[in-house]
Design a protein around this motif. Structure first.
Motif, PDB file in Angstrom:
ATOM      1  N   SER A 178      -1.163 -15.773 -11.252  1.00  5.24           N
ATOM      2  CA  SER A 178       0.457 -15.812 -11.438  1.00  5.24           C
ATOM      3  C   SER A 178       1.266 -15.907 -10.082  1.00  5.24           C
ATOM      4  N   GLN A 179       2.366 -16.341 -10.290  1.00  2.00           N
ATOM      5  CA  GLN A 179       3.495 -16.226  -9.095  1.00  2.00           C
ATOM      6  C   GLN A 179       4.770 -15.765  -9.581  1.00  2.00           C
ATOM      7  N   GLN A 180       5.180 -14.673  -8.835  1.00  2.00           N
ATOM      8  CA  GLN A 180       6.246 -13.864  -9.104  1.00  2.00           C
ATOM      9  C   GLN A 180       7.195 -13.788  -8.042  1.00  2.00           C
ATOM     10  N   ARG A 181       8.499 -13.698  -8.571  1.00  2.00           N
ATOM     11  CA  ARG A 181       9.589 -13.726  -7.410  1.00  2.00           C
ATOM     12  C   ARG A 181       9.970 -12.191  -7.199  1.00  2.00           C
ATOM     13  N   THR A 182       9.850 -11.557  -6.241  1.00  2.00           N
ATOM     14  CA  THR A 182      10.295 -10.171  -6.083  1.00  2.00           C
ATOM     15  C   THR A 182      11.796  -9.822  -6.094  1.00  2.00           C
ATOM     16  N   LYS A 183      12.423 -11.188  -5.731  1.00  2.00           N
ATOM     17  CA  LYS A 183      13.904 -10.891  -5.659  1.00  2.00           C
ATOM     18  C   LYS A 183      14.520 -10.003  -4.652  1.00  2.00           C
ATOM     19  N   LEU A 184      13.574  -9.511  -3.644  1.00  2.00           N
ATOM     20  CA  LEU A 184      13.964  -8.663  -2.785  1.00  2.00           C
ATOM     21  C   LEU A 184      13.937  -9.246  -1.219  1.00  2.00           C
ATOM     22  N   GLY A 185      13.837 -10.671  -1.153  1.00  2.71           N
ATOM     23  CA  GLY A 185      13.792 -11.065   0.257  1.00  2.71           C
ATOM     24  C   GLY A 185      12.469 -11.284   0.943  1.00  2.71           C
ATOM     25  N   PRO A 186      12.372 -11.474   2.126  1.00  5.22           N
ATOM     26  CA  PRO A 186      11.187 -11.573   2.988  1.00  5.22           C
ATOM     27  C   PRO A 186      10.248 -10.220   3.086  1.00  5.22           C
ATOM     28  N   CYS A 187       8.839 -10.286   2.900  1.00  4.45           N
ATOM     29  CA  CYS A 187       8.138  -9.259   2.977  1.00  4.45           C
ATOM     30  C   CYS A 187       7.070  -9.563   3.665  1.00  4.45           C
ATOM     31  N   ARG A 188       6.634  -8.329   4.523  1.00  4.73           N
ATOM     32  CA  ARG A 188       5.329  -8.426   5.263  1.00  4.73           C
ATOM     33  C   ARG A 188       4.435  -7.398   5.130  1.00  4.73           C
ATOM     34  N   VAL A 189       4.882  -6.635   4.362  1.00  5.86           N
ATOM     35  CA  VAL A 189       3.990  -5.075   4.170  1.00  5.86           C
ATOM     36  C   VAL A 189       3.338  -5.202   2.680  1.00  5.86           C
ATOM     37  N   LEU A 190       2.203  -5.486   2.367  1.00  8.29           N
ATOM     38  CA  LEU A 190       1.481  -5.619   1.422  1.00  8.29           C
ATOM     39  C   LEU A 190       0.063  -4.692   1.557  1.00  8.29           C
ATOM     40  N   ARG A 191      -0.139  -3.748   0.373  1.00 19.65           N
ATOM     41  CA  ARG A 191      -1.144  -3.182   0.451  1.00 19.65           C
ATOM     42  C   ARG A 191      -1.650  -2.981  -1.079  1.00 19.65           C
ATOM     43  N   GLN A 192      -3.084  -2.646  -1.255  1.00 28.15           N
ATOM     44  CA  GLN A 192      -3.542  -2.636  -2.543  1.00 28.15           C
ATOM     45  C   GLN A 192      -3.973  -0.968  -2.950  1.00 28.15           C
ATOM     46  N   ASN A 193      -3.863  -0.673  -4.319  1.00 26.18           N
ATOM     47  CA  ASN A 193      -4.240   0.727  -4.831  1.00 26.18           C
ATOM     48  C   ASN A 193      -5.471   0.443  -4.927  1.00 26.18           C
ATOM     49  N   PRO A 194      -6.569   1.114  -4.144  1.00 26.09           N
ATOM     50  CA  PRO A 194      -7.952   1.006  -4.463  1.00 26.09           C
ATOM     51  C   PRO A 194      -8.416   1.398  -5.690  1.00 26.09           C
ATOM     52  N   SER A 195      -7.713   2.026  -6.304  1.00 30.49           N
ATOM     53  CA  SER A 195      -8.299   2.959  -7.700  1.00 30.49           C
ATOM     54  C   SER A 195      -7.797   2.034  -8.884  1.00 30.49           C
ATOM     55  N   ASN A 196      -6.664   1.326  -8.930  1.00 29.19           N
ATOM     56  CA  ASN A 196      -6.205   0.549 -10.189  1.00 29.19           C
ATOM     57  C   ASN A 196      -5.933  -0.758  -9.621  1.00 29.19           C
ATOM     58  N   ALA A 197      -6.141  -1.334  -8.582  1.00 30.84           N
ATOM     59  CA  ALA A 197      -5.918  -2.753  -8.280  1.00 30.84           C
ATOM     60  C   ALA A 197      -4.494  -3.147  -8.210  1.00 30.84           C
ATOM     61  N   VAL A 198      -3.507  -2.114  -8.272  1.00 30.15           N
ATOM     62  CA  VAL A 198      -2.169  -2.509  -8.295  1.00 30.15           C
ATOM     63  C   VAL A 198      -1.636  -2.920  -6.799  1.00 30.15           C
ATOM     64  N   ILE A 199      -0.797  -3.742  -6.759  1.00 30.99           N
ATOM     65  CA  ILE A 199      -0.351  -4.237  -5.104  1.00 30.99           C
ATOM     66  C   ILE A 199       1.226  -3.447  -5.096  1.00 30.99           C
ATOM     67  N   ASN A 200       1.043  -2.842  -3.987  1.00 26.86           N
ATOM     68  CA  ASN A 200       2.257  -2.181  -3.235  1.00 26.86           C
ATOM     69  C   ASN A 200       3.074  -3.106  -2.133  1.00 26.86           C
ATOM     70  N   LEU A 201       4.175  -3.327  -2.431  1.00 29.38           N
ATOM     71  CA  LEU A 201       5.164  -4.286  -1.612  1.00 29.38           C
ATOM     72  C   LEU A 201       6.038  -3.299  -0.936  1.00 29.38           C
ATOM     73  N   GLY A 202       6.247  -3.301   0.487  1.00 29.04           N
ATOM     74  CA  GLY A 202       7.154  -2.696   1.220  1.00 29.04           C
ATOM     75  C   GLY A 202       8.262  -3.480   1.656  1.00 29.04           C
ATOM     76  N   HIS A 203       9.634  -3.386   1.259  1.00 29.96           N
ATOM     77  CA  HIS A 203      10.609  -4.240   1.369  1.00 29.96           C
ATOM     78  C   HIS A 203      11.670  -3.720   2.629  1.00 29.96           C
ATOM     79  N   SER A 204      12.574  -4.621   3.116  1.00 28.31           N
ATOM     80  CA  SER A 204      13.439  -4.409   4.129  1.00 28.31           C
ATOM     81  C   SER A 204      14.447  -3.465   3.772  1.00 28.31           C
TER      82      SER A 204
END
Length: 392
Positions: A178-204
Motif C-alpha cells: 500500500s501507498q498512503q498520502r498522509t497529507k501532513l507534509g514531510p515526516c521523519r519520525v516513524l515507530r511501530q507499536n510492537p503489540s499490534n504492528a500499527v505504524i505511528n507517525l510524528g508530524h511537524s
C-alpha cells in the motif's frame, strides 16, 4: 491423563529451574542517595563483572552524525553515518562483521527479518544490502525516504519521507502492499507499536497519526504537542504506553488504551531528539549531549528523579538512543561516533526460543530453518488493526 499431568508438572519445574535470571535494578541504600549519581566509570570499576563491563565503550568515528540499531536478537548492530559509512558489528564478541561506504547521504537504516539483510534510506531511494555489503535491491517506489521500520510478523518494510507518503513493501514477495498520502507534509519520525504492528507517525504540526496498510485513512489522530513539531517517539512492548518528544522540550507519556496524556517531563538540557523504551520498561531520552534514563515506574506515574544519567560532552545532539534486546545495554549515536553504556535491569533476562529469529546463538542451519518457518507463519497485512485481539 497421568502422563499428561506428569509432563505438565515436569514442564513447570523446568520453567522454575531454568528461568532463574531476574532483571536486577540498582537500588539506593537510603533516601539521601540517588541512583542517577552513579557514573558509568564507577559502575565499570566497582559493580560489574568483566563480561558486562566490556560493553561500556566509546567509538570515535569520522563520518558522523551516527545512528545505531539492533536486530531482533540483539546479537548484531548496524552503525550508520550520515555521510554514507555503514558497519555491521557482532555485539556479543565486539567484532566488526562488515564495513562499507555507499558514498551517499544515509538518513536511516534497519535490519529486515535477520542480520543477513538490511534496508538503508539513502538520498533518493531505499536500498537493500546483504551482510557482506553487496547491493541486492533498489526500491524505487520509496522516494526521498527519511525513516524506516520493519514489521517482522508481516514481513513489511514501512518508510516515510519528504513527500509525506507512507509506503509498505512486502519483503517476501517484493511487491508494494500500500501507498498512503498522509497529507501532513514531510515526516521523519516513524515507530511501530510492537503489540499490534500499527505504524505511528510524528508530524511537524505536533500531531501523531496511527496507520494500517489496509486503511487509506489514519486509524487515529492525536494532538500531542500543541504548536511544536514531534521530534521523537517510542512505544513500549505491551503497546499500552507511548512517549513523545517535541520541540517544546516536553516528553509526554500517553496511555494508548484511552488516548490520553497521563503526565509529562521537561527536558532541561535540550530538545528530546531520540526516545526508546526497553523490554523491561526503562525510558531512555536523548537530548542535546545527554542521555537520561527513567525507571519503569516513570511510565505509570510521574517520578521526580531519573534512574540513571549519562553525558557525551561536545558530541551532541544525540542522533539515536536504542536499547539492546536481552541485554542491559544502551547505545547512543551522536555527532562524533557511538557510545555504549550499561543500564542494569533494562533488558529481558529470559529468552523465548520459540520465537523466530530471536535466538542470538543460532547457527546457519537454525537461521535458515527459522526463516522458512517465519515465512510459513507470515500474517496478512489486513490483520493489522488497533485491537490486537480482533481479526482484521
Amino acid at each position: 491423563k497421568t502422563r499428561r499431568y506428569e509432563a505438565a508438572v515436569a514442564a513447570a519445574d523446568a520453567q522454575i529451574i531454568l528461568n532463574t535470571e531476574q532483571a536486577g535494578f540498582i537500588e539506593a541504600e537510603h533516601e539521601m542517595e540517588y541512583t542517577s549519581s552513579l557514573s558509568q566509570v564507577e559502575l565499570k570499576r566497582n559493580h560489574l563483572d568483566e563480561n558486562t563491563a566490556r560493553h561500556i565503550y566509546d567509538l570515535t568515528l569520522p563520518s558522523g552524525p551516527y545512528g545505531c540499531k539492533f536486530d531482533r536478537s540483539g546479537r548484531y548492530s548496524i552503525v550508520y553515518g550520515q555521510r554514507g559509512h555503514l558497519a555491521i558489528m557482532d555485539a556479543h564478541n565486539l567484532n566488526l562483521h562488515t564495513e562499507f561506504n555507499v558514498r551517499e547521504r544515509v538518513r536511516d537504516a534497519c535490519f529486515l527479518h535477520n542480520f543477513s539483510l538490511l534496508a538503508v534510506a539513502q538520498t533518493n531511494h531505499v536500498y537493500i544490502y546483504d551482510d557482506t555489503g553487496a547491493e541486492v535491491h533498489k526500491l524505487s517506489d520509496h522516494h526521498d525516504p527519511m525513516a524506516l521500520e520493519f514489521l517482522p510478523y508481516h514481513w513489511l518494510l514501512a518508510s516515510i519521507g519528504r513527500t509525506g507518503h507512507l509506503i509498505y513493501q512486502d519483503t517476501s514477495t517484493g511487491g508494494v502492499v500500500s501507498q498512503q498520502r498522509t497529507k501532513l507534509g514531510p515526516c521523519r519520525v516513524l515507530r511501530q507499536n510492537p503489540s499490534n504492528a500499527v505504524i505511528n507517525l510524528g508530524h511537524s504540526n505536533g500531531t501523531v497519526t496511527l496507520w494500517s496498510p489496509s486503511s487509506n485513512q489514519y486509524l487515529a489522530k492525536m494532538h500531542c504537542h500543541k504548536g511544536s513539531p514531534i521530534t521523537s517517539m517510542a512505544v513500549d512492548i505491551s503497546g499500552n504506553y507511548m512517549a513523545t518528544g517535541g520541540a517544546d522540550r516536553q516528553v509526554k507519556i500517553w496511555d494508548l488504551r484511552k488516548f490520553q496524556c497521563t503526565h509529562s517531563y521537561f527536558s532541561i538540557a535540550g530538545i528530546p531528539t531520540s526516545l526508546d523504551i526497553s523490554q523491561r520498561g526503562v525510558l531512555g531520552v536523548g537530548h542535546a549531549g545527554h542521555a537520561t534514563l527513567w525507571s519503569p515506574e516513570a511510565l505509570l506515574k510521574k517520578v521526580k528523579e531519573p534512574y540513571m544519567r549519562h553525558s557525551v560532552p561536545a558530541c551532541g545532539p544525540v542522533e539515536t538512543l536504542r536499547f539492546r534486546p536481552f541485554e542491559d545495554v544502551c547505545t547512543i549515536g551522536h555527532a562524533k561516533g557511538v557510545a555504549s553504556i550499561v543500564i542494569p535491569g533494562s533488558g529481558e533476562p529470559n529468552l523465548d526460543t520459540t520465537e523466530y529469529n530471536l535466538n542470538p546463538f543460532q547457527d546457519k542451519k537454525q537461521r535458515r530453518e527459522a526463516e522458512v518457518r517465519a515465512l510459513l507463519d507470515k500474517l496478512d497485512h489486513g490483520m493489522i488493526t488497533l485491537d490486537p485481539n480482533a481479526i482484521g
